[in-house]
Write a protein that holds these residues in place. Structure first.
Motif, mmCIF file in Angstrom:
data_model
loop_
_atom_site.group_PDB
_atom_site.id
_atom_site.type_symbol
_atom_site.label_atom_id
_atom_site.label_comp_id
_atom_site.label_asym_id
_atom_site.label_seq_id
_atom_site.Cartn_x
_atom_site.Cartn_y
_atom_site.Cartn_z
ATOM 1 N N TRP A 118 36.705 46.880 41.554
ATOM 2 C CA TRP A 118 37.943 47.622 41.315
ATOM 3 C C TRP A 118 38.888 46.840 40.395
ATOM 4 O O TRP A 118 39.555 47.412 39.531
ATOM 5 N N LEU A 119 38.967 45.530 40.601
ATOM 6 C CA LEU A 119 39.827 44.705 39.754
ATOM 7 C C LEU A 119 39.359 44.727 38.302
ATOM 8 O O LEU A 119 40.167 44.773 37.368
ATOM 9 N N GLN A 120 38.054 44.679 38.129
ATOM 10 C CA GLN A 120 37.507 44.712 36.770
ATOM 11 C C GLN A 120 37.797 46.050 36.097
ATOM 12 O O GLN A 120 38.153 46.103 34.921
ATOM 13 N N VAL A 121 37.661 47.131 36.848
ATOM 14 C CA VAL A 121 37.957 48.460 36.305
ATOM 15 C C VAL A 121 39.441 48.576 35.957
ATOM 16 O O VAL A 121 39.816 49.190 34.950
ATOM 17 N N ALA A 122 40.294 47.959 36.805
ATOM 18 C CA ALA A 122 41.733 48.028 36.579
ATOM 19 C C ALA A 122 42.198 47.090 35.463
ATOM 20 O O ALA A 122 43.366 47.120 35.078
ATOM 21 N N GLY A 123 41.299 46.244 34.964
ATOM 22 C CA GLY A 123 41.650 45.324 33.895
ATOM 23 C C GLY A 123 42.463 44.122 34.349
ATOM 24 O O GLY A 123 43.260 43.580 33.582
ATOM 25 N N ALA A 124 42.275 43.686 35.606
ATOM 26 C CA ALA A 124 43.001 42.518 36.123
ATOM 27 C C ALA A 124 42.554 41.264 35.382
ATOM 28 O O ALA A 124 41.433 41.196 34.874
ATOM 29 N N PRO A 125 43.440 40.251 35.276
ATOM 30 C CA PRO A 125 43.056 38.993 34.612
ATOM 31 C C PRO A 125 41.792 38.413 35.233
ATOM 32 O O PRO A 125 41.695 38.295 36.453
ATOM 33 N N LYS A 126 40.850 38.055 34.420
ATOM 34 C CA LYS A 126 39.557 37.573 34.915
ATOM 35 C C LYS A 126 39.702 36.326 35.772
ATOM 36 O O LYS A 126 38.973 36.146 36.749
ATOM 37 N N ALA A 127 40.653 35.455 35.429
ATOM 38 C CA ALA A 127 40.823 34.207 36.169
ATOM 39 C C ALA A 127 41.244 34.439 37.613
ATOM 40 O O ALA A 127 41.041 33.577 38.468
ATOM 41 N N SER A 128 41.854 35.590 37.878
ATOM 42 C CA SER A 128 42.352 35.855 39.236
ATOM 43 C C SER A 128 41.403 36.711 40.060
ATOM 44 O O SER A 128 41.657 36.946 41.247
ATOM 45 N N GLU A 129 40.318 37.188 39.473
ATOM 46 C CA GLU A 129 39.447 38.140 40.162
ATOM 47 C C GLU A 129 38.890 37.604 41.473
ATOM 48 O O GLU A 129 38.960 38.258 42.511
ATOM 49 N N ASP A 130 38.313 36.397 41.440
ATOM 50 C CA ASP A 130 37.685 35.838 42.639
ATOM 51 C C ASP A 130 38.696 35.654 43.768
ATOM 52 O O ASP A 130 38.427 35.992 44.921
ATOM 53 N N PHE A 131 39.863 35.100 43.431
ATOM 54 C CA PHE A 131 40.867 34.824 44.464
ATOM 55 C C PHE A 131 41.423 36.115 45.061
ATOM 56 O O PHE A 131 41.510 36.259 46.284
ATOM 57 N N VAL A 132 41.817 37.063 44.216
ATOM 58 C CA VAL A 132 42.409 38.305 44.705
ATOM 59 C C VAL A 132 41.380 39.129 45.483
ATOM 60 O O VAL A 132 41.690 39.682 46.542
ATOM 61 N N ALA A 133 40.151 39.208 44.967
ATOM 62 C CA ALA A 133 39.102 39.928 45.697
ATOM 63 C C ALA A 133 38.817 39.246 47.028
ATOM 64 O O ALA A 133 38.558 39.912 48.045
ATOM 65 N N GLY A 134 38.885 37.907 47.060
ATOM 66 C CA GLY A 134 38.699 37.173 48.307
ATOM 67 C C GLY A 134 39.813 37.434 49.302
ATOM 68 O O GLY A 134 39.568 37.562 50.506
ATOM 69 N N LEU A 135 41.060 37.522 48.809
ATOM 70 C CA LEU A 135 42.183 37.871 49.690
ATOM 71 C C LEU A 135 41.948 39.233 50.348
ATOM 72 O O LEU A 135 42.122 39.396 51.560
ATOM 73 N N GLY A 136 41.558 40.203 49.531
ATOM 74 C CA GLY A 136 41.305 41.532 50.068
ATOM 75 C C GLY A 136 40.175 41.543 51.070
ATOM 76 O O GLY A 136 40.262 42.180 52.125
ATOM 77 N N ALA A 137 39.107 40.805 50.764
ATOM 78 C CA ALA A 137 37.968 40.734 51.685
ATOM 79 C C ALA A 137 38.367 40.073 52.995
ATOM 80 O O ALA A 137 37.938 40.497 54.077
ATOM 81 N N GLY A 138 39.208 39.030 52.912
ATOM 82 C CA GLY A 138 39.649 38.336 54.126
ATOM 83 C C GLY A 138 40.484 39.220 55.027
ATOM 84 O O GLY A 138 40.285 39.250 56.253
ATOM 85 N N PHE A 139 41.440 39.961 54.452
ATOM 86 C CA PHE A 139 42.247 40.885 55.249
ATOM 87 C C PHE A 139 41.371 41.990 55.845
ATOM 88 O O PHE A 139 41.542 42.375 57.004
ATOM 89 N N THR A 140 40.430 42.476 55.061
ATOM 90 C CA THR A 140 39.560 43.549 55.538
ATOM 91 C C THR A 140 38.747 43.108 56.744
ATOM 92 O O THR A 140 38.679 43.805 57.765
ATOM 93 N N GLU A 141 38.126 41.936 56.651
ATOM 94 C CA GLU A 141 37.294 41.475 57.769
ATOM 95 C C GLU A 141 38.129 41.149 58.989
ATOM 96 O O GLU A 141 37.698 41.360 60.128
ATOM 97 N N ALA A 142 39.368 40.658 58.771
ATOM 98 C CA ALA A 142 40.241 40.325 59.904
ATOM 99 C C ALA A 142 40.605 41.567 60.704
ATOM 100 O O ALA A 142 40.550 41.560 61.943
#
Length: 329
Positions: A118-142
């Motif tokens: 989703w971040l890639q489709v939205a054109g988010a900065p590539k450098a932040s993709e891993d961290f932001v996607a990880g934040l979302g994954a962490g909240f989701t699993e919690a």
């Protein structure tokens, strides 16, 4: 102008989003199609279960140290656990841990890859993709999985200290919590758990990719995944250990009546005021060992399970998706 031709689009293996080097040979970087999300889910499940089975004793020691007010050392905690419950005491809460870690592994890797897409489709900065996607994954699993299973695990581990044996099995633990606190009782500490998981997973995915890129050779070696995972685990543990102590204290509260800790901020302030800053770092040594070892196992096993399950699925003709086609000139 030249006519455009359609050709199948090849993508990196989904695991390469977790840190394979971008300058790999063309065969290594394009020969494997992107895996179906079900493959990621199953690989995450298997890698989580493998990690849990190997690191449970360190988690039990960590919890025992965190709930104590006397400043017991990890070695002292290990001796007490063995004296009270024998070797089996180190695996108190294992059923809840296996359900938790295996389930959250599936949720983590699947949601991480979805958020990153989703971040890639939205054109988010590539450098932040891993961290932001990880934040979302962490909240989701919690919210979907980790908080209730973590609550049951901590209550069972706290039986070692209390000697009451109130949560001897996973079904009885669920029934006891429901009877005394209702369904909401399973979500005690959800704020602290959400913060811990989001920050930890975000840092792990962001750091793992960078470290793996520095270490990886062509062809990649299994020790490189393990070392990158271990370094990643150390980084995330050092950053969010205080919130883990807060989470454990809230989740360890048992029985009816007034609670010493009512929510995350109040618990943090209470521990800091009554026990000092050092209390927020109790259990960091066994947790550092547990998480660094666990992440080394998880990332390495995830990559291997993804290859194994993906190749098996390909050979059986399941989870197959038609390759997307892009125009190239």
């Amino acid at each position: 102008s030249r006519a455009c031709k359609l050709k199948p689009k090849t993508t990196r293996h989904s695991v390469r989003a977790l840190g394979y080097r971008s300058d790999m040979s063309s065969a290594a970087s394009t020969s494997k199609p992107k895996r179906h999300f079900a493959v990621s889910a199953m690989a995450g499940f298997c890698s989580g279960a493998t990690e849990a089975a190997c690191t449970m004793p360190f988690d039990t020691i960590k919890t025992y140290v965190q709930v104590q007010r006397t400043g017991i050392t990890p070695i002292g905690a290990a001796k007490e656990i063995y004296k009270l419950k024998g070797f089996g005491g180190f695996y108190f809460g294992l059923p809840a841990v296996l359900v938790q870690v295996a389930g959250k592994g599936a949720i983590r890797f699947t949601s991480y890859e979805q958020y990153k897409k989703w971040l890639q489709v939205a054109g988010a900065p590539k450098a932040s993709e891993d961290f932001v996607a990880g934040l979302g994954a962490g909240f989701t699993e919690a919210f979907l999985w980790t908080t209730p299973t973590e609550r049951l695990k901590v209550l069972r581990q706290n039986d070692i200290r209390s000697g009451l044996n109130r949560y001897a099995s996973l079904p009885s633990a669920i029934q006891t919590v429901r009877a005394e606190h209702g369904i909401r009782g399973l979500y005690a500490g959800i704020g602290a758990c959400g913060i811990r998981q989001a920050s930890g997973v975000g840092v792990r995915f962001a750091v793992y990719g960078r470290v793996k890129e520095l270490l990886t050779t062509d062809p990649p070696q299994i020790w490189q995944s393990a070392l990158a995972g271990g370094i990643t685990g150390c980084a995330s543990t050092a950053m969010n250990h205080p919130i883990d102590v807060v989470k454990t204290r809230i989740e360890a509260q048992d029985g009816a009546g007034k609670k010493e800790y009512t929510h995350t901020v109040q618990a943090f302030q209470s521990i800091l005021k009554n026990e000092g800053p050092k209390a927020l770092y109790r259990g960091i040594v066994p947790r550092m060992i547990k998480i660094s070892l666990g992440q080394a196992i998880t990332f390495t096993a995830y990559e291997r399970y993804t290859d194994l399950i993906g190749d098996l699925a390909d050979s059986m003709g399941i989870f197959a998706a038609a390759p997307s086609r892009v125009a190239t000139c």
